[in-house]
Design a protein around this motif. Sequence first.
Motif, PDB file in Angstrom:
ATOM      1  N   ARG A 153       2.750  -2.386  -9.077  1.00  0.00           N
ATOM      2  CA  ARG A 153       1.416  -2.019  -9.534  1.00  0.00           C
ATOM      3  C   ARG A 153       0.496  -3.243  -9.556  1.00  0.00           C
ATOM      4  O   ARG A 153      -0.705  -3.141  -9.309  1.00  0.00           O
ATOM      5  CB  ARG A 153       1.499  -1.408 -10.937  1.00  0.00           C
ATOM      6  CG  ARG A 153       0.202  -0.787 -11.433  1.00  0.00           C
ATOM      7  CD  ARG A 153       0.377  -0.241 -12.841  1.00  0.00           C
ATOM      8  NE  ARG A 153       1.440   0.744 -12.914  1.00  0.00           N
ATOM      9  CZ  ARG A 153       1.287   2.035 -12.625  1.00  0.00           C
ATOM     10  NH1 ARG A 153       0.106   2.487 -12.228  1.00  0.00           N
ATOM     11  NH2 ARG A 153       2.304   2.873 -12.735  1.00  0.00           N
ATOM     12  N   TRP A 164       7.393  -0.310  -5.531  1.00  0.00           N
ATOM     13  CA  TRP A 164       5.970  -0.515  -5.226  1.00  0.00           C
ATOM     14  C   TRP A 164       5.314  -1.142  -6.448  1.00  0.00           C
ATOM     15  O   TRP A 164       5.179  -0.507  -7.494  1.00  0.00           O
ATOM     16  CB  TRP A 164       5.331   0.823  -4.878  1.00  0.00           C
ATOM     17  CG  TRP A 164       3.879   0.749  -4.491  1.00  0.00           C
ATOM     18  CD1 TRP A 164       3.171  -0.342  -4.095  1.00  0.00           C
ATOM     19  CD2 TRP A 164       2.965   1.853  -4.461  1.00  0.00           C
ATOM     20  NE1 TRP A 164       1.873  -0.011  -3.817  1.00  0.00           N
ATOM     21  CE2 TRP A 164       1.717   1.337  -4.029  1.00  0.00           C
ATOM     22  CE3 TRP A 164       3.077   3.208  -4.743  1.00  0.00           C
ATOM     23  CZ2 TRP A 164       0.590   2.145  -3.894  1.00  0.00           C
ATOM     24  CZ3 TRP A 164       1.959   4.015  -4.603  1.00  0.00           C
ATOM     25  CH2 TRP A 164       0.734   3.487  -4.177  1.00  0.00           C
ATOM     26  N   ASP A 188       0.601  -4.647  -5.395  1.00  0.00           N
ATOM     27  CA  ASP A 188       0.542  -3.619  -4.352  1.00  0.00           C
ATOM     28  C   ASP A 188       1.633  -3.812  -3.298  1.00  0.00           C
ATOM     29  O   ASP A 188       1.667  -3.101  -2.299  1.00  0.00           O
ATOM     30  CB  ASP A 188      -0.836  -3.597  -3.679  1.00  0.00           C
ATOM     31  CG  ASP A 188      -1.111  -2.272  -2.961  1.00  0.00           C
ATOM     32  OD1 ASP A 188      -0.723  -1.218  -3.500  1.00  0.00           O
ATOM     33  OD2 ASP A 188      -1.682  -2.304  -1.857  1.00  0.00           O
ATOM     34  N   ARG A 219       7.425   7.241  -9.575  1.00  0.00           N
ATOM     35  CA  ARG A 219       6.111   6.988  -8.994  1.00  0.00           C
ATOM     36  C   ARG A 219       6.041   5.635  -8.298  1.00  0.00           C
ATOM     37  O   ARG A 219       5.293   5.463  -7.330  1.00  0.00           O
ATOM     38  CB  ARG A 219       5.032   7.048 -10.082  1.00  0.00           C
ATOM     39  CG  ARG A 219       4.813   8.432 -10.670  1.00  0.00           C
ATOM     40  CD  ARG A 219       3.735   8.397 -11.736  1.00  0.00           C
ATOM     41  NE  ARG A 219       3.499   9.709 -12.314  1.00  0.00           N
ATOM     42  CZ  ARG A 219       2.653  10.604 -11.825  1.00  0.00           C
ATOM     43  NH1 ARG A 219       1.951  10.304 -10.739  1.00  0.00           N
ATOM     44  NH2 ARG A 219       2.501  11.773 -12.404  1.00  0.00           N
ATOM     45  N   ARG A 220       6.816   4.666  -8.792  1.00  0.00           N
ATOM     46  CA  ARG A 220       6.753   3.315  -8.240  1.00  0.00           C
ATOM     47  C   ARG A 220       8.120   2.767  -7.837  1.00  0.00           C
ATOM     48  O   ARG A 220       8.196   1.671  -7.295  1.00  0.00           O
ATOM     49  CB  ARG A 220       6.128   2.363  -9.268  1.00  0.00           C
ATOM     50  CG  ARG A 220       4.673   2.639  -9.565  1.00  0.00           C
ATOM     51  CD  ARG A 220       3.780   1.955  -8.564  1.00  0.00           C
ATOM     52  NE  ARG A 220       2.371   2.273  -8.734  1.00  0.00           N
ATOM     53  CZ  ARG A 220       1.389   1.635  -8.093  1.00  0.00           C
ATOM     54  NH1 ARG A 220       1.677   0.641  -7.271  1.00  0.00           N
ATOM     55  NH2 ARG A 220       0.137   1.994  -8.274  1.00  0.00           N
ATOM     56  N   ARG A 236      10.054   4.945   1.186  1.00  0.00           N
ATOM     57  CA  ARG A 236      10.700   5.920   0.300  1.00  0.00           C
ATOM     58  C   ARG A 236      11.385   7.014   1.105  1.00  0.00           C
ATOM     59  O   ARG A 236      12.517   7.416   0.795  1.00  0.00           O
ATOM     60  CB  ARG A 236       9.649   6.526  -0.637  1.00  0.00           C
ATOM     61  CG  ARG A 236      10.206   7.559  -1.612  1.00  0.00           C
ATOM     62  CD  ARG A 236       9.099   8.158  -2.462  1.00  0.00           C
ATOM     63  NE  ARG A 236       8.102   8.844  -1.643  1.00  0.00           N
ATOM     64  CZ  ARG A 236       7.004   9.413  -2.130  1.00  0.00           C
ATOM     65  NH1 ARG A 236       6.745   9.348  -3.428  1.00  0.00           N
ATOM     66  NH2 ARG A 236       6.153  10.026  -1.332  1.00  0.00           N
ATOM     67  N   TRP A 265       4.707   2.455   1.149  1.00  0.00           N
ATOM     68  CA  TRP A 265       5.575   3.018   0.114  1.00  0.00           C
ATOM     69  C   TRP A 265       6.156   4.357   0.555  1.00  0.00           C
ATOM     70  O   TRP A 265       7.356   4.606   0.418  1.00  0.00           O
ATOM     71  CB  TRP A 265       4.785   3.156  -1.181  1.00  0.00           C
ATOM     72  CG  TRP A 265       5.294   4.159  -2.167  1.00  0.00           C
ATOM     73  CD1 TRP A 265       4.737   5.366  -2.457  1.00  0.00           C
ATOM     74  CD2 TRP A 265       6.457   4.047  -3.009  1.00  0.00           C
ATOM     75  NE1 TRP A 265       5.469   6.020  -3.422  1.00  0.00           N
ATOM     76  CE2 TRP A 265       6.529   5.232  -3.781  1.00  0.00           C
ATOM     77  CE3 TRP A 265       7.428   3.073  -3.185  1.00  0.00           C
ATOM     78  CZ2 TRP A 265       7.534   5.463  -4.712  1.00  0.00           C
ATOM     79  CZ3 TRP A 265       8.438   3.303  -4.112  1.00  0.00           C
ATOM     80  CH2 TRP A 265       8.489   4.475  -4.866  1.00  0.00           C
ATOM     81  N   ARG A 266       5.321   5.202   1.118  1.00  0.00           N
ATOM     82  CA  ARG A 266       5.790   6.522   1.533  1.00  0.00           C
ATOM     83  C   ARG A 266       6.788   6.429   2.683  1.00  0.00           C
ATOM     84  O   ARG A 266       7.790   7.149   2.702  1.00  0.00           O
ATOM     85  CB  ARG A 266       4.595   7.389   1.939  1.00  0.00           C
ATOM     86  CG  ARG A 266       3.755   7.858   0.752  1.00  0.00           C
ATOM     87  CD  ARG A 266       2.554   8.651   1.214  1.00  0.00           C
ATOM     88  NE  ARG A 266       1.843   9.241   0.083  1.00  0.00           N
ATOM     89  CZ  ARG A 266       0.684   9.880   0.187  1.00  0.00           C
ATOM     90  NH1 ARG A 266       0.101  10.007   1.379  1.00  0.00           N
ATOM     91  NH2 ARG A 266       0.109  10.383  -0.882  1.00  0.00           N
ATOM     92  N   VAL A 286       5.257  -3.593  -1.519  1.00  0.00           N
ATOM     93  CA  VAL A 286       6.414  -2.710  -1.458  1.00  0.00           C
ATOM     94  C   VAL A 286       7.616  -3.555  -1.041  1.00  0.00           C
ATOM     95  O   VAL A 286       7.525  -4.341  -0.088  1.00  0.00           O
ATOM     96  CB  VAL A 286       6.203  -1.564  -0.453  1.00  0.00           C
ATOM     97  CG1 VAL A 286       7.426  -0.650  -0.410  1.00  0.00           C
ATOM     98  CG2 VAL A 286       4.948  -0.770  -0.803  1.00  0.00           C
ATOM     99  N   GLY A 306       0.767  -1.230   0.000  1.00  0.00           N
ATOM    100  CA  GLY A 306       0.000   0.000   0.000  1.00  0.00           C
ATOM    101  C   GLY A 306       0.801   1.284   0.000  1.00  0.00           C
ATOM    102  O   GLY A 306       2.018   1.299   0.182  1.00  0.00           O
ATOM    103  N   ARG A 307       0.068   2.367  -0.204  1.00  0.00           N
ATOM    104  CA  ARG A 307       0.674   3.686  -0.354  1.00  0.00           C
ATOM    105  C   ARG A 307       1.394   4.150   0.912  1.00  0.00           C
ATOM    106  O   ARG A 307       2.468   4.747   0.844  1.00  0.00           O
ATOM    107  CB  ARG A 307      -0.397   4.703  -0.749  1.00  0.00           C
ATOM    108  CG  ARG A 307       0.144   6.102  -1.037  1.00  0.00           C
ATOM    109  CD  ARG A 307      -0.978   7.046  -1.447  1.00  0.00           C
ATOM    110  NE  ARG A 307      -1.642   6.569  -2.652  1.00  0.00           N
ATOM    111  CZ  ARG A 307      -1.204   6.823  -3.884  1.00  0.00           C
ATOM    112  NH1 ARG A 307      -0.109   7.545  -4.065  1.00  0.00           N
ATOM    113  NH2 ARG A 307      -1.874   6.365  -4.931  1.00  0.00           N
TER     114      ARG A 307
END
Length: 238
Positions: A162, A160, A165, A135-136, A79, A75-76, A167, A71-72
Amino acid sequence: MTRLITVLLAASTDATRLHRVRPSDESLTAFAASIADRAINHDIHLARAPASGTPARSLRVIAMRVPLGHGRACWRRARRRLLSWEMHEGSTWSAVLVEDPPGRSLVTLAALPSPRLPLLWVSNPCRAVRRRVGRRRCSVGYSTLSGHLLEGEEKMDVVWSRETDEVAFEVVSHSRGAGPLGKLLFPALSSTQRRFFREQCRCMQRAAAGVQRVEPVWSSPRSAHPGHRLEAVAGVTR
């Protein structure tokens, strides 16, 4: 062991340094400033095959990959850790100190001969040479500098997917011994290198996913140039 420590201390130069106790952050910062003008000591580039004068079989290639979560939000977090060079955050025996952005000096630190028996601490001269943000996928990387006992590069990515999903954190290292002493010690440093990279994976996984156990870490065949022998690395636990 005493004889080995004597040899290693004698190998300490104005670049690679051996310490009897863990150096302070202030000392590492001063060391980083002192190596700012040093040149990269090799022609190895992870983005392409080595130059014709560098036989592929002379390089040790280590590649690892661990899942961090999904999930996002994951990832954040991952990152942010990667781009801040905090992939060793939380480690008691290893560290990376960098003067961002790329092109600035970087120092790696590790305990020797092992985290459980830290008889010496080694700090090494490197330079941050890579920073990519997508982006990924995002990545950072560094190269060794003159005076380092090794020659090579390390690249670290957070990816990440696509499709799933998921990471993940990936590490790829290409290295060889530098100079007569580095070439002599290089075979004995294999376990130290693997341990250092496993610690990166462990710290990134804990930070991004908050899990108790690190999943098995395996080398990825797609990370190597033809002729390189990849090394599978077993998983570790807290």
